[in-house]
Enzyme design. Structure first.
Site, PDB file in Angstrom:
ATOM      1  N   ASP A 109      -5.294   1.766  10.735  1.00 43.42           N
ATOM      2  CA  ASP A 109      -6.701   1.521  11.084  1.00 43.42           C
ATOM      3  C   ASP A 109      -6.737   1.221  12.580  1.00 43.42           C
ATOM      4  O   ASP A 109      -6.748   2.137  13.403  1.00 43.42           O
ATOM      5  CB  ASP A 109      -7.212   0.367  10.211  1.00 43.42           C
ATOM      6  CG  ASP A 109      -8.696   0.100  10.369  1.00 43.42           C
ATOM      7  OD1 ASP A 109      -9.312   0.692  11.262  1.00 43.42           O
ATOM      8  OD2 ASP A 109      -9.253  -0.707   9.613  1.00 43.42           O
ATOM      9  N   PHE A 150     -13.869   2.784   4.473  1.00 44.31           N
ATOM     10  CA  PHE A 150     -12.868   2.051   3.691  1.00 44.31           C
ATOM     11  C   PHE A 150     -12.534   2.846   2.443  1.00 44.31           C
ATOM     12  O   PHE A 150     -13.418   3.238   1.692  1.00 44.31           O
ATOM     13  CB  PHE A 150     -13.381   0.657   3.321  1.00 44.31           C
ATOM     14  CG  PHE A 150     -12.295  -0.237   2.828  1.00 44.31           C
ATOM     15  CD1 PHE A 150     -11.454  -0.895   3.720  1.00 44.31           C
ATOM     16  CD2 PHE A 150     -12.074  -0.404   1.460  1.00 44.31           C
ATOM     17  CE1 PHE A 150     -10.416  -1.705   3.273  1.00 44.31           C
ATOM     18  CE2 PHE A 150     -11.042  -1.221   0.999  1.00 44.31           C
ATOM     19  CZ  PHE A 150     -10.218  -1.870   1.906  1.00 44.31           C
ATOM     20  N   LYS A 195      -6.940   6.481  10.722  1.00 45.41           N
ATOM     21  CA  LYS A 195      -8.400   6.382  10.903  1.00 45.41           C
ATOM     22  C   LYS A 195      -8.807   6.625  12.339  1.00 45.41           C
ATOM     23  O   LYS A 195      -8.140   6.167  13.265  1.00 45.41           O
ATOM     24  CB  LYS A 195      -8.874   4.983  10.502  1.00 45.41           C
ATOM     25  CG  LYS A 195      -9.153   4.836   9.053  1.00 45.41           C
ATOM     26  CD  LYS A 195      -9.909   3.540   8.811  1.00 45.41           C
ATOM     27  CE  LYS A 195     -10.037   3.291   7.333  1.00 45.41           C
ATOM     28  NZ  LYS A 195     -10.634   1.987   7.050  1.00 45.41           N
ATOM     29  N   GLY A 245       0.767  -1.247   0.000  1.00 44.30           N
ATOM     30  CA  GLY A 245       0.000   0.000   0.000  1.00 44.30           C
ATOM     31  C   GLY A 245       0.792   1.287   0.000  1.00 44.30           C
ATOM     32  O   GLY A 245       0.332   2.299  -0.519  1.00 44.30           O
ATOM     33  N   ASP A 295      -5.736  -0.514  -1.976  1.00 45.09           N
ATOM     34  CA  ASP A 295      -6.497  -1.382  -2.869  1.00 45.09           C
ATOM     35  C   ASP A 295      -7.827  -1.826  -2.279  1.00 45.09           C
ATOM     36  O   ASP A 295      -8.093  -1.683  -1.087  1.00 45.09           O
ATOM     37  CB  ASP A 295      -5.688  -2.651  -3.173  1.00 45.09           C
ATOM     38  CG  ASP A 295      -5.677  -3.610  -1.984  1.00 45.09           C
ATOM     39  OD1 ASP A 295      -5.433  -3.145  -0.852  1.00 45.09           O
ATOM     40  OD2 ASP A 295      -5.939  -4.807  -2.179  1.00 45.09           O
ATOM     41  N   GLU A 330       3.999   4.264   6.084  1.00 42.48           N
ATOM     42  CA  GLU A 330       2.800   3.422   5.971  1.00 42.48           C
ATOM     43  C   GLU A 330       1.693   4.209   5.263  1.00 42.48           C
ATOM     44  O   GLU A 330       1.607   5.434   5.381  1.00 42.48           O
ATOM     45  CB  GLU A 330       2.384   3.004   7.396  1.00 42.48           C
ATOM     46  CG  GLU A 330       1.111   2.211   7.526  1.00 42.48           C
ATOM     47  CD  GLU A 330       1.135   0.831   6.893  1.00 42.48           C
ATOM     48  OE1 GLU A 330       1.450   0.751   5.701  1.00 42.48           O
ATOM     49  OE2 GLU A 330       0.790  -0.152   7.572  1.00 42.48           O
TER      50      GLU A 330
HETATM   51  P1  5GP Z   1      -4.451  -1.980  11.061  1.00 42.05           P
HETATM   52  O1  5GP Z   1      -3.530  -3.086  11.463  1.00 42.05           O
HETATM   53  O2  5GP Z   1      -3.969  -0.625  11.510  1.00 42.05           O
HETATM   54  O3  5GP Z   1      -5.860  -2.247  11.508  1.00 42.05           O
HETATM   55  O4  5GP Z   1      -4.560  -1.992   9.492  1.00 42.05           O
HETATM   56  C1  5GP Z   1      -3.562  -1.481   8.686  1.00 42.05           C
HETATM   57  C2  5GP Z   1      -3.623  -2.051   7.294  1.00 42.05           C
HETATM   58  O5  5GP Z   1      -4.957  -2.392   6.916  1.00 42.05           O
HETATM   59  C3  5GP Z   1      -3.162  -1.035   6.270  1.00 42.05           C
HETATM   60  O6  5GP Z   1      -1.784  -1.127   6.039  1.00 42.05           O
HETATM   61  C4  5GP Z   1      -3.965  -1.416   5.046  1.00 42.05           C
HETATM   62  O7  5GP Z   1      -3.298  -2.423   4.339  1.00 42.05           O
HETATM   63  C5  5GP Z   1      -5.244  -1.997   5.603  1.00 42.05           C
HETATM   64  N1  5GP Z   1      -6.326  -1.005   5.649  1.00 42.05           N
HETATM   65  C6  5GP Z   1      -6.879  -0.430   6.731  1.00 42.05           C
HETATM   66  N2  5GP Z   1      -7.856   0.430   6.397  1.00 42.05           N
HETATM   67  C7  5GP Z   1      -7.919   0.409   5.054  1.00 42.05           C
HETATM   68  C8  5GP Z   1      -8.723   1.125   4.084  1.00 42.05           C
HETATM   69  O8  5GP Z   1      -9.588   1.951   4.378  1.00 42.05           O
HETATM   70  N3  5GP Z   1      -8.472   0.828   2.780  1.00 42.05           N
HETATM   71  C9  5GP Z   1      -7.543  -0.072   2.381  1.00 42.05           C
HETATM   72  N4  5GP Z   1      -7.396  -0.270   1.078  1.00 42.05           N
HETATM   73  N5  5GP Z   1      -6.761  -0.741   3.254  1.00 42.05           N
HETATM   74  C10 5GP Z   1      -6.951  -0.509   4.578  1.00 42.05           C
END
Ligand code: 5GP
Length: 179
Positions: free
Chosen positions: A107, A156, A135, A48, A163, A103
């Protein structure tokens, strides 16, 4: 081109360009002093972050080196699993290096929390986080994000490297996805 799944534009190309410029200026200021040691090491989290990293790096005016990690925490669904798998580790040792982790989006924070712990254990001189999007979600793991682009609501999003089931990474803007 038909893009039936794409919803509203959340950040335009111009807004992203301006924000990436701001982040690069701050990073340049902060690391200018240390430039006589080994170059700042930017670590891109694949896949990403590849577009953000490429744009950001070209605007940072201190010597840089690059490395990449590929991790998996999502599959093709839109829910985080909390399980982080390293698919590709760093090529080089980061002991004693100044490291900036780049990064695309935070999320829950679980992914970066895991990576931070793994990288801290390798003894870098410093380790900071630069994330384009952060987020606003409940039950978030608190992380020391030194360089944050946009704080976004819990929707999202795709585009600018992000992606949906491997599509839309090449959109030049960031948009929501229709349910
Ligand atoms: P976390 O571990 O912080 O919950 O998630 C991080 C990863 O989840 C990011 O690096 C990404 O790959 C994916 N991710 C989280 N939210 C989104 C979003 O809104 N769109 C997309 N495409 N990927 C997301």
């Amino acid at each position: 081109m038909e893009r039936p799944e794409i919803g509203e534009v959340v950040y335009t190309e111009e807004q992203i360009r301006s924000k990436v410029g701001d982040l690069a200026r701050r990073i340049t200021e902060d690391y200018r002093e240390g430039a006589e040691g080994s170059p700042l090491l930017l670590i891109g989290i694949l896949k990403g972050a590849f577009i953000f990293l490429a744009d950001l790096a070209r605007l940072i005016d201190v010597p840089l080196e690059f490395d990449f990690m590929a991790i998996s925490s999502y599959g093709s669904a839109t829910k985080t699993s909390g399980v982080v798998r390293i698919l590709k580790d760093l090529d080089k040792d980061i002991t004693g290096r100044h490291v900036l982790l780049v990064e695309d989006i935070i999320d829950t924070g679980l992914t970066l929390n895991y990576l931070l712990r793994s990288l801290t254990a390798r003894g870098p001189a410093s380790l900071e986080i630069c994330a384009l999007l952060n987020k606003q979600v409940a039950n978030k793991v608190e992380l020391p994000v030194k360089y944050e682009g946009f704080s976004i609501p819990d929707v999202f999003v795709v585009g600018y490297g992000l992606d949906c089931a491997e599509s839309y990474r090449n959109l030049p803007y960031i948009a929501s996805v229709k349910k």
